[in-house]
Structures are given as structure tokens and as C-alpha cells.
Design an enzyme around this catalytic site. Structure first.
Site, short mmCIF file in Angstrom:
data_model
loop_
_atom_site.label_atom_id
_atom_site.label_comp_id
_atom_site.label_asym_id
_atom_site.label_seq_id
_atom_site.Cartn_x
_atom_site.Cartn_y
_atom_site.Cartn_z
CE LYS A 83 -29.20 46.94 26.13
NZ LYS A 83 -29.67 45.70 26.80
O1 G3P Z 1 -30.31 44.59 30.21
C1 G3P Z 1 -29.27 44.23 31.09
C2 G3P Z 1 -29.72 43.08 31.92
O2 G3P Z 1 -30.17 42.03 31.10
C3 G3P Z 1 -28.62 42.58 32.82
O3 G3P Z 1 -29.26 41.93 33.87
O4 G3P Z 1 -29.43 40.38 35.81
O5 G3P Z 1 -27.76 39.94 33.96
O6 G3P Z 1 -27.41 41.84 35.54
P1 G3P Z 1 -28.43 40.96 34.83
#
Ligand code: G3P
Length: 217
Positions: A83
Site C-alpha cells: 500500500k
Molecule cells: O482503509 C482506509 C480506512 O481504514 C480509513 O477509514 O474510517 O479512518 O476514514 P476511516
């Protein structure tokens, strides 16, 4: 649509893998920190829990550093996906890695032009963040639709991996658009199966069956 779980919690991953519905895992530095585990050890453990792609994110900001970190991470399992952030350095690293047959997930994507660059860099996956778009008053799902249109226009192989998924409606909308993958917290995957009418119907079946006094076994 492929379902990836977005966590570094090996207990959650193991439980979901046992359902046979899990196609991969994504992690990021915040999820690793939340796990409280050693990054190298937890990625190696996750890679053994699922057959599908396991995204492990580099932390370096320069291309050379990313490539050095990627080399270390790729040794943790045959299903490791590297990633990288959607920056020019990340795109350069993506191009080098993908040219050498390495699966790359380009993350922190917030625009269709960024997604276009990720596809040109040979990414296996691009991760547009829908929830964080919604959080600031933009329609995150319209970004997914734009990327779908662009990728179909040019027959790009890069898969749209919808990230920052906060609830089942995000998954529904992404599936209707034709996104390839949704990565979501364990609770969202489980919530996909929930419906009060299913519960009510099952209660009714159970109550009526009990009246028969019969058993199947
Ligand atoms: O993979 C990306 C994800 O973990 C981000 O999620 O909820 O932190 O925007 P969030």
C-alpha cells in the site's frame, strides 16, 4: 463484489475468514497502532489467516524508502499487497513495483484524477475514501461513480477498492455503481446480514415449529 476487512485485529479476521465470505484484508498505520501489535509480526500473522490480498502500507514518503520497505514487507507472505499513498513518490514506487509483478494498493485517493494516475501507474487497487469525503460535506460515492466511468472508458485493470466505508449503505451504493471491492470494519460486514424482518420471521418460524413437537434429527 469482493469483501475485504479493514482491520489488523487477527481475532476479528480469523472469525470472518471462517465464514468463507472474506476475500482479503486491508491495514494502514492507524489500524496497526490501534492493534497494539508489532507491524511485521501482525502482517505476517494476517497473511497466514487469509488466502486473498493483505494490504501492508509503507511509511516512507520518498520512492526509494518505499521500495526498501516494500521489499521487507513482501517477504512476509505471497499474498502481501503493498500500500502506497497517492503522491508522486507513491506513484513512482507503484510503477516500479507493478512493472515487477508486485500487487500495489494506492491509498488516500480523494479525486478521480488521482485515481486515473493510479491506474496509469499499474496499481492493482486504488482506494478512494468515501467516508472521509462524506465527513467534509462532499458526496464520496460520486467519486466512486466517476472512477468507474473513467476506468471503463479505458479498460483499466486497476480495481476500485472502496475504503473508509462507514455503514452498509456505502456497500450497497458501491455495489450498484460496480466497484470491485469494498473494504470495511468487521462490524459493517456483520451489519450487512442484519434485518429486523429476518429476525422477526425466524422467531415466527421457530415458534410455529415448536408447536409441532417435532425434531429433524
Ligand atoms: O482503509 C482506509 C480506512 O481504514 C480509513 O477509514 O474510517 O479512518 O476514514 P476511516
Amino acid at each position: 463484489m469482493k469483501f475485504f476487512v479493514d482491520t489488523a485485529d487477527t481475532t476479528e479476521i480469523e472469525a470472518l475468514a471462517a465464514t468463507g465470505l472474506l476475500d482479503g484484508v486491508t491495514t494502514n498505520p492507524s489500524l496497526i497502532a490501534k492493534s497494539g501489535k508489532n507491524f511485521i509480526q501482525v502482517i505476517a500473522a494476517i497473511a497466514k489467516l487469509v488466502d486473498g490480498p493483505v494490504s501492508a502500507e509503507v511509511i516512507a514518503s520518498d520512492t526509494r524508502g518505499m521500495l526498501l520497505e516494500a521489499e521487507r514487507l513482501l517477504g512476509l507472505g505471497d499474498n502481501i499487497t503493498i500500500k502506497v499513498p497517492l503522491t508522486m513518490d507513491g506513484l513512482r514506487a507503484c510503477k516500479t513495483l507493478s512493472d515487477n509483478g508486485v500487487m500495489v494498493n494506492v491509498t488516500l485517493c480523494f479525486s478521480a484524477t488521482q485515481a486515473l494516475l493510479a491506474a496509469k501507474a499499474g496499481a492493482a487497487f486504488v482506494s478512494p475514501f468515501v467516508g472521509r469525503h462524506d465527513d467534509v460535506g462532499f458526496d464520496g460515492m460520486s467519486l466512486i461513480a466517476d472512477i468507474r466511468t473513467i476506468y471503463d472508458n479505458y479498460a483499466f485493470d486497476t480495481e476500485i477498492l472502496v475504503a473508509s466505508v462507514r455503514h452498509p449503505v456505502h456497500v450497497l451504493q458501491a455495489a450498484k455503481i460496480g466497484a470491485d471491492v469494498a473494504t470495511m470494519p468487521p462490524a459493517v460486514i456483520r451489519a450487512l446480514a442484519n434485518h429486523p424482518l429476518t429476525d422477526r420471521g425466524l422467531d415466527g418460524f421457530d415458534a410455529d415449529w415448536a408447536k409441532t413437537g417435532q425434531s429433524i434429527l
